[in-house]
Design an enzyme around this catalytic site. Structure first.
Site, PDB file in Angstrom:
ATOM      1  N   HIS A 153       0.990  -1.258  -0.038  1.00 26.28           N
ATOM      2  CA  HIS A 153      -0.056  -0.068  -0.101  1.00 26.28           C
ATOM      3  C   HIS A 153       1.068   1.150   0.025  1.00 26.28           C
ATOM      4  O   HIS A 153       1.990   1.101   0.650  1.00 26.28           O
ATOM      5  CB  HIS A 153      -0.864  -0.145   1.218  1.00 26.28           C
ATOM      6  CG  HIS A 153      -1.887   0.873   1.194  1.00 26.28           C
ATOM      7  ND1 HIS A 153      -1.596   2.232   1.608  1.00 26.28           N
ATOM      8  CD2 HIS A 153      -3.228   0.897   1.165  1.00 26.28           C
ATOM      9  CE1 HIS A 153      -2.563   2.936   2.000  1.00 26.28           C
ATOM     10  NE2 HIS A 153      -3.791   2.363   1.614  1.00 26.28           N
TER      11      HIS A 153
ATOM     12  N   CYS B  90      -4.626   2.484  -3.680  1.00 26.01           N
ATOM     13  CA  CYS B  90      -3.522   2.946  -3.108  1.00 26.01           C
ATOM     14  C   CYS B  90      -2.509   2.043  -3.239  1.00 26.01           C
ATOM     15  O   CYS B  90      -1.448   1.875  -2.301  1.00 26.01           O
ATOM     16  CB  CYS B  90      -3.862   3.057  -1.578  1.00 26.01           C
ATOM     17  SG  CYS B  90      -4.809   4.583  -1.196  1.00 26.01           S
TER      18      CYS B  90
ATOM     19  N   LYS C  23     -10.330  -0.591  10.483  1.00 25.54           N
ATOM     20  CA  LYS C  23     -10.218  -1.716   9.533  1.00 25.54           C
ATOM     21  C   LYS C  23     -10.981  -2.659  10.570  1.00 25.54           C
ATOM     22  O   LYS C  23     -11.115  -3.923   9.883  1.00 25.54           O
ATOM     23  CB  LYS C  23      -8.922  -2.124   9.345  1.00 25.54           C
ATOM     24  CG  LYS C  23      -8.137  -0.880   8.400  1.00 25.54           C
ATOM     25  CD  LYS C  23      -8.514  -0.655   7.041  1.00 25.54           C
ATOM     26  CE  LYS C  23      -7.603   0.222   6.233  1.00 25.54           C
ATOM     27  NZ  LYS C  23      -7.777   0.116   4.851  1.00 25.54           N
TER      28      LYS C  23
ATOM     29  N   ASP D 116       2.999  -4.333   8.162  1.00 30.36           N
ATOM     30  CA  ASP D 116       1.980  -3.320   8.006  1.00 30.36           C
ATOM     31  C   ASP D 116       0.724  -4.494   8.265  1.00 30.36           C
ATOM     32  O   ASP D 116       0.381  -4.939   7.051  1.00 30.36           O
ATOM     33  CB  ASP D 116       1.714  -2.600   6.636  1.00 30.36           C
ATOM     34  CG  ASP D 116       0.436  -2.069   6.150  1.00 30.36           C
ATOM     35  OD1 ASP D 116      -0.556  -2.110   6.815  1.00 30.36           O
ATOM     36  OD2 ASP D 116       0.212  -1.475   5.074  1.00 30.36           O
TER      37      ASP D 116
ATOM     38  N   GLN E 125      -4.638  -4.723   7.252  1.00 29.87           N
ATOM     39  CA  GLN E 125      -5.631  -5.630   6.717  1.00 29.87           C
ATOM     40  C   GLN E 125      -5.736  -6.992   7.594  1.00 29.87           C
ATOM     41  O   GLN E 125      -6.635  -7.866   7.127  1.00 29.87           O
ATOM     42  CB  GLN E 125      -5.222  -5.952   4.903  1.00 29.87           C
ATOM     43  CG  GLN E 125      -5.663  -4.620   4.328  1.00 29.87           C
ATOM     44  CD  GLN E 125      -6.902  -4.238   4.056  1.00 29.87           C
ATOM     45  OE1 GLN E 125      -7.744  -4.639   4.465  1.00 29.87           O
ATOM     46  NE2 GLN E 125      -6.964  -2.712   3.712  1.00 29.87           N
TER      47      GLN E 125
END
Lengths: 141, 413
Positions: free
Chosen positions: B127, B369, B231, B205, B208
């Site tokens: 991302h 993104c 999220k 990261d 998600q």
């Protein structure tokens, strides 16, 4: 499907765009990007004196974006540069607010594109090519 | 497949008032959970209660309200540490979200530890939030950026290349736990173990993965882990940077002001240890309570079952899309982390998403993104359906029908 937004004239231009090719001998060129979706459009034109002899575009976008670019090339070919600039400004106002200046009201294809002002998420799609034209007018190759 | 769907789905859906919203005269089918998720009543009510009766600034003053606000704020930290397996609550830093957390690592840790000639290892599926801060760091420092390459069609990252590039000892390896675009789940524990052996700092990261599948940062073995509450059924405006104590201690402050200092004079200041060192100014207090409530809510369910539910819906959508002529489905075969991204060769993603919207189906269209990734896959713009615990098989069917209708409209002669 929304037939107010996707009018037949726009679908025809999006399926079979006019002037979708590189323009050999172009005197001006600019690239435009819609930061929201990543769509990219290149506008090339040939100026003789003050007159736009040819206007072409490249790139791929949604139906509205492609139709708008195709219609732009048809409507601005043969205009003088200040006229093309004024038309682009008028179209921007139409797309954003629905306010139709005489120059755009007289052009049915632009009026068809103008319904986009009722769909704020699609305004950028319609104006990308015209913003890019304004940039191209300022960018000799 | 349907046996993997949550059996108590109706009860879960009743917890989310957003699902009562109508779009275009129909109940909304919200299939854009990769972008952000809806909030259960428990989260909304808790945030309203704090705003109404429990609010004051934190870590300031002697009065009882400030003390209570500090307690609820710190309780959220303790809760997040337990939920995500942090070694200590002090290893959990509140941020505005994943983007800010990753900017702290690239900007502050990177500024102190990355030097000219160093290599920063990323992957091709990152991302922008885990890409652009590193590009800026590399530019400032004269460092090099390398990428673990993506396999054809976005099926995953090349495992051989990942091991080879990691063995070359980059200064740092930063990568997504789960790709927001492809639904690829990376082998975080394996990569972090390799990195640890050779002294490579790891940054995950987790935007998600957090709240979508079980995450234990200690078991994963990463140095830094970043995620966002919005999220996983929590509020926007708050996220986490979870770091190993040593990694956080090696990170200088990045934002200066109140609350992050120990002692201030007219000529200088000394700074607190983590997490306070990274929380200058008044933090997102109400949002911290909302994050706490979201984690409590998720704990009433079962994360592996939530993950299986979203995967089953994504596979149902992928199977329905694959049989439509001209549709290309990206990502791995099999488990696809609750999302499916697809490209139609002759109809633009915007037009498809607009057609879905007219039927009350919210899908994402664009570059997700991840512009370099989508360019590499040959689809600068694509559509994504992404699922969470409240989505249903009927909503998948509505999404597929909307895609079919859009294609029929734009393909008619």
């Amino acid at each position: 499907m929304n037939e107010e937004l996707y009018q037949e004239v726009l679908l025809q231009h999006s399926r079979r765009p006019k002037n979708l090719s590189p323009l050999p001998g172009a005197t001006h060129r600019a690239e435009g990007v819609n930061a929201l979706c990543g769509d990219e459009i290149t506008i090339e034109l040939t100026r003789e004196g003050d007159t736009l002899r040819a206007v072409h575009f490249q790139g791929s976008g949604c139906a509205i974006c492609t139709a708008s670019a195709s219609i732009l090339t048809c409507e601005t070919t043969g205009l003088r540069a200040p006229e093309a600039r004024a038309l682009a400004e008028d179209f921007r106002r139409l797309a954003v607010s629905g306010e139709a200046a005489p120059a755009v009201a007289d052009r049915p294809r632009l009026a068809a594109l103008g319904t986009v002002h009722r769909y704020p998420q699609r305004v950028k799609c319609a104006t990308l090519a015209w913003e890019t034209l304004l940039a191209a007018l300022d960018h000799p190759v | 497949m349907s046996s993997e769907l949550l059996p108590d789905l109706e009860r879960i859906r009743a917890d989310f008032p957003f699902l009562e919203v109508e779009i275009a005269g129909q109940p909304v089918a919200y299939l854009d959970n990769g972008a952000s998720t809806q909030k259960p009543r428990a989260v909304i009510a808790r945030m309203a209660e704090v705003a109404a009766h429990e609010y004051a600034n934190v870590h300031r003053g002697i009065h009882l309200l400030s003390q209570r606000a500090s307690e609820l704020y710190e309780a959220a930290r303790v809760r997040a540490a337990a939920f995500f397996g942090a070694a200590r609550p002090e290893d959990v830093v509140f941020t505005r979200g994943t983007t800010e957390a990753l900017n702290i690592v690239a900007g502050a840790w990177g500024e102190a530890h990355v030097q000219a000639g160093d290599t920063i290892l990323l992957t091709e599926l990152e991302h922008h939030a885990n890409l652009v801060p590193w590009l800026e760091l590399a530019r400032r420092k004269g460092a090099r950026v390398e990428y673990v390459p993506i396999l054809p069609n976005g099926a995953g990252l090349d495992p051989e290349a990942a091991r080879r590039l990691l063995a070359a000892r980059p200064r740092v390896f930063a990568f997504a736990h789960v790709s927001n675009t492809l639904g690829v789940t990376n082998p975080v524990a394996e990569w972090c173990a390799l990195a640890r052996e050779i002294g490579v700092t790891t940054v995950v990261d987790g935007a998600q993965s957090a709240g979508h599948l079980p995450v234990d940062v200690t078991a994963l073995g990463c140095d830094f882990f970043a995620c966002s509450a919005h999220k996983f059924a929590g509020p926007s405006g708050i996220g986490l940077l979870i770091g190993r104590a040593e990694a956080l201690a090696a990170t200088p402050p990045w934002l200066y002001g109140g609350d992050m200092v120990e002692r201030v004079t007219y000529t200088g200041a000394t700074y607190r240890d983590a997490p306070g060192r990274f929380e200058a100014g008044t933090p997102a207090i109400i949002e911290a309570a909302g994050l706490h409530a979201a984690l409590d809510y998720l704990d009433t369910l079962d994360l592996p079952r939530i993950a299986a539910h979203a995967d089953a819906l994504a596979e149902q959508a992928a199977a329905g899309l694959r049989v439509i002529p001209g549709v290309r489905v990206f990502g791995p075969e099999g488990r696809r982390a609750g999302l499916v991204t697809f490209h139609v060769e002759d109809v633009h993603a915007h037009d498809i998403a607009f057609a879905c919207d007219e039927r009350g189906v919210a899908v994402r269209a664009g570059h997700h993104c991840a512009q370099p990734l989508m360019r590499k896959l040959g689809a600068p713009s694509s559509c994504r359906m992404s699922f969470y615990l409240y989505n249903t098989g009927d909503e998948v069917i509505r999404g597929l029908a909307a895609v079919q209708a859009a294609l029929a409209f734009f393909r008619r002669a």
